[in-house]
Design a protein around this motif. Structure first.
Motif, PDB file in Angstrom:
ATOM      1  N   VAL A 202       0.833  -1.204   0.000  1.00  0.00           N
ATOM      2  CA  VAL A 202       0.000   0.000   0.000  1.00  0.00           C
ATOM      3  C   VAL A 202       0.867   1.253   0.000  1.00  0.00           C
ATOM      4  N   ASN A 203       1.903   1.268   0.844  1.00  0.00           N
ATOM      5  CA  ASN A 203       2.779   2.439   0.901  1.00  0.00           C
ATOM      6  C   ASN A 203       3.495   2.677  -0.416  1.00  0.00           C
ATOM      7  N   PHE A 283      -8.416  -3.994  -2.117  1.00  0.00           N
ATOM      8  CA  PHE A 283      -7.258  -3.096  -2.192  1.00  0.00           C
ATOM      9  C   PHE A 283      -7.667  -1.644  -1.996  1.00  0.00           C
ATOM     10  N   ASP A 284      -8.778  -1.238  -2.616  1.00  0.00           N
ATOM     11  CA  ASP A 284      -9.232   0.144  -2.480  1.00  0.00           C
ATOM     12  C   ASP A 284      -9.518   0.501  -1.027  1.00  0.00           C
ATOM     13  N   ILE A 285     -10.146  -0.418  -0.306  1.00  0.00           N
ATOM     14  CA  ILE A 285     -10.464  -0.156   1.097  1.00  0.00           C
ATOM     15  C   ILE A 285      -9.178  -0.011   1.905  1.00  0.00           C
ATOM     16  N   ALA A 288      -7.467   3.434   0.691  1.00  0.00           N
ATOM     17  CA  ALA A 288      -8.185   4.637   1.132  1.00  0.00           C
ATOM     18  C   ALA A 288      -8.238   4.754   2.648  1.00  0.00           C
ATOM     19  N   GLY A 289      -8.232   3.617   3.350  1.00  0.00           N
ATOM     20  CA  GLY A 289      -8.462   3.652   4.781  1.00  0.00           C
ATOM     21  C   GLY A 289      -7.230   3.556   5.649  1.00  0.00           C
ATOM     22  N   LEU A 428     -16.081   7.030   1.434  1.00  0.00           N
ATOM     23  CA  LEU A 428     -17.173   6.185   1.936  1.00  0.00           C
ATOM     24  C   LEU A 428     -16.886   5.662   3.344  1.00  0.00           C
ATOM     25  N   GLY A 429     -15.625   5.693   3.762  1.00  0.00           N
ATOM     26  CA  GLY A 429     -15.276   5.222   5.100  1.00  0.00           C
ATOM     27  C   GLY A 429     -15.115   6.340   6.113  1.00  0.00           C
ATOM     28  N   GLU A 430     -15.722   7.491   5.839  1.00  0.00           N
ATOM     29  CA  GLU A 430     -15.570   8.640   6.738  1.00  0.00           C
ATOM     30  C   GLU A 430     -16.020   8.318   8.164  1.00  0.00           C
ATOM     31  N   GLY A 431     -17.153   7.646   8.307  1.00  0.00           N
ATOM     32  CA  GLY A 431     -17.659   7.324   9.637  1.00  0.00           C
ATOM     33  C   GLY A 431     -16.697   6.462  10.423  1.00  0.00           C
TER      34      GLY A 431
END
Length: 468
Positions: A202-203, A283-285, A288-289, A428-431
């Motif tokens: 990811v990095n 991978f996106d999660i 992004a997270g 979408l993972g703001e919460g």
């Protein structure tokens, strides 16, 4: 004769590159042929802040710059962004990426982050539903995060008086929360090797696409589609052996996806919920997270180290709120810790984790401030400039949590604080991210005083606060 033809060709080429192709677009810096404004962007001291502020001051709140041969219209004024991406969100919902990027990197139009159209809408909706079903904003997810908080606190106590990198320990905690959501298990000592593999990939990806020249190429050399498969396919294969398609209870995101995939395949739909899509969504999660959140908490700790008088106010607020008792802080305590929340807000504003917002594309022709832009035009809603706009935030380059506290001592709502972006493509993972920031960071200050170890030059903690 040949020399004359060559000169005419060069003049025509320059005329096309410097004048003709720029017609109809808002004004902006003069692009170089082929390279556009990439060297100005990559040479900027703070990409997305200093150079974009210079361009805004010179050309106005709406201007055009070129990423290689591709023009992007940049919006830097909050009201302009609100009038477009929020009030007319569907028009600005597409993502700007070349087909070559997704073909090389993802194996096709897969994932959520870098695609548009029906597949993006379907899978974004599915991911949001699973975040809600698996407990974001509820006690279920809170308990999982608090498990990581307890593990982190206990580990830091064992590491006290030794040299260690605090950021690395925070990374494991955040990574475990993501992995619990995706695959239903945390990274304990037996699984740390899995975490380090994922973190490295990811990095590397974030570092590569974060370079302007990497964006120019619209590809990530050294991180093609098979690397995504290697990163998550093992966990997915294992999850597939355990899933019960007759059950309607899901313990994690991948289990929910595999059940949905099975339902679709029973109806002869083998494309919408396929393996390649699942790998890319996972991978996106992660992408992004993980990186943005760990960096945010890292900045929060760094600001606390650099402003010890503010850290004392955080400790004082927590101690006065908890009184003589001592326990882990939970989400029910969040609204009572006004100064900590203001400190966290100011951290997100100042850290500005996404200095260059990800480019969108128009889904239809529009007119913005008199400029007629065609469908497919690249649009960048530059939230980094909004959060450093001196007309909104007085003395924007001074760290001041009190700007988020009103005269009555309550936390001031500020819609211009938009670290999770805005509109249809808002994180979408703001919460989940907001829960993690509060539960992890507030509890670190609940149990520890953070300072800088001058001898080792590494972050360290002094457990001089109340112990349990």
């Amino acid at each position: 004769m040949l020399v004359i033809v060559l000169i005419l060709f060069v003049l025509f080429f320059l005329f096309h590159q410097l004048l003709w192709r720029r017609r109809g677009f808002p004004p902006g810096p003069t692009p170089l042929p082929i390279f556009g404004n990439i060297f100005q962007l990559s040479g900027s001291e703070a990409p997305g802040i200093s150079i974009f502020k210079q361009w805004r001051d010179r050309y106005g709140p709406i201007f055009t710059f070129y990423m290689g041969p591709v023009p992007f219209v940049v919006l830097t004024d909050y009201q302009d962004i609100k009038d477009t991406v929020i009030k007319n969100g569907e028009t600005y919902a597409d993502k700007y990426l070349s087909p070559e990027f997704n073909k090389y990197f993802r194996g096709g139009e897969y994932g959520i982050m870098d695609i548009s159209g029906d597949r993006w809408r379907e899978h974004r909706k599915f991911a949001i539903l699973q975040l809600r079903e698996l407990g974001v904003g509820k006690s279920l997810m809170e308990s999982k995060i608090l498990t990581e908080v307890e593990e982190l606190i206990n580990k830091l106590r064992l590491l006290e008086n030794t040299d260690f990198v605090l950021q690395s320990e925070i990374d494991v905690a955040v990574g475990s929360v993501i992995n619990q959501f995706l695959f239903g298990y945390r990274f304990d000592e037996r699984r740390l090797h899995e975490f380090h593999k994922v973190k490295t990939l990811v990095n590397n990806f974030m570092e590569e696409v974060g370079k302007p020249l990497g964006v120019l190429a619209f590809t990530c050399h050294g991180f093609p589609e098979f690397m995504i498969k290697w990163m998550v396919s093992g966990q997915i294969t294992h999850a597939r052996t355990k899933v019960d398609h007759n059950s309607d209870h899901n313990d994690d995101f991948v289990e929910a996806y595999l059940r949905k995939q099975h339902q679709k395949e029973e109806k002869e739909d083998f494309d919408s919920y396929c393996d390649a899509q699942l790998e890319n969504v996972c991978f996106d999660i992660w992408a992004a997270g993980f990186d943005t959140l760990t960096n945010t908490i890292g900045f929060l700790i760094a600001y606390a180290i650099n402003f010890p008088e503010m850290q004392k106010l955080i400790h004082q607020e927590i101690d006065e709120y908890l009184g003589h008792g001592h326990r882990l802080l939970t989400m029910s305590d969040k609204n009572s810790l006004v100064y900590f929340n203001a400190f966290a807000n100011e951290t997100q504003r100042m850290a500005n984790i996404l200095p260059l917002n990800l480019p969108h594309a128009l889904t239809k022709d529009v007119t913005i401030n008199g400029y007629h832009l065609k469908k497919g035009t690249g649009i960048i809603h530059q939230i980094a400039n909004v959060m450093t706009d001196e007309n909104i935030f007085k003395e924007p380059h001074i760290f001041n949590p009190n700007r988020f506290i009103d005269l009555d001592g309550k936390l001031r709502k500020c819609e211009e604080l938009c670290p999770f972006s805005m509109g249809k493509r808002q994180c979408l993972g703001e919460g989940l991210a907001r829960m993690e920031i509060f539960l992890l960071a507030a509890n670190l200050f609940n149990y520890f005083e953070v300072n800088s170890c001058l001898l080792s030059k590494k972050d360290c903690l002094h457990c001089s606060r109340i112990s349990v």
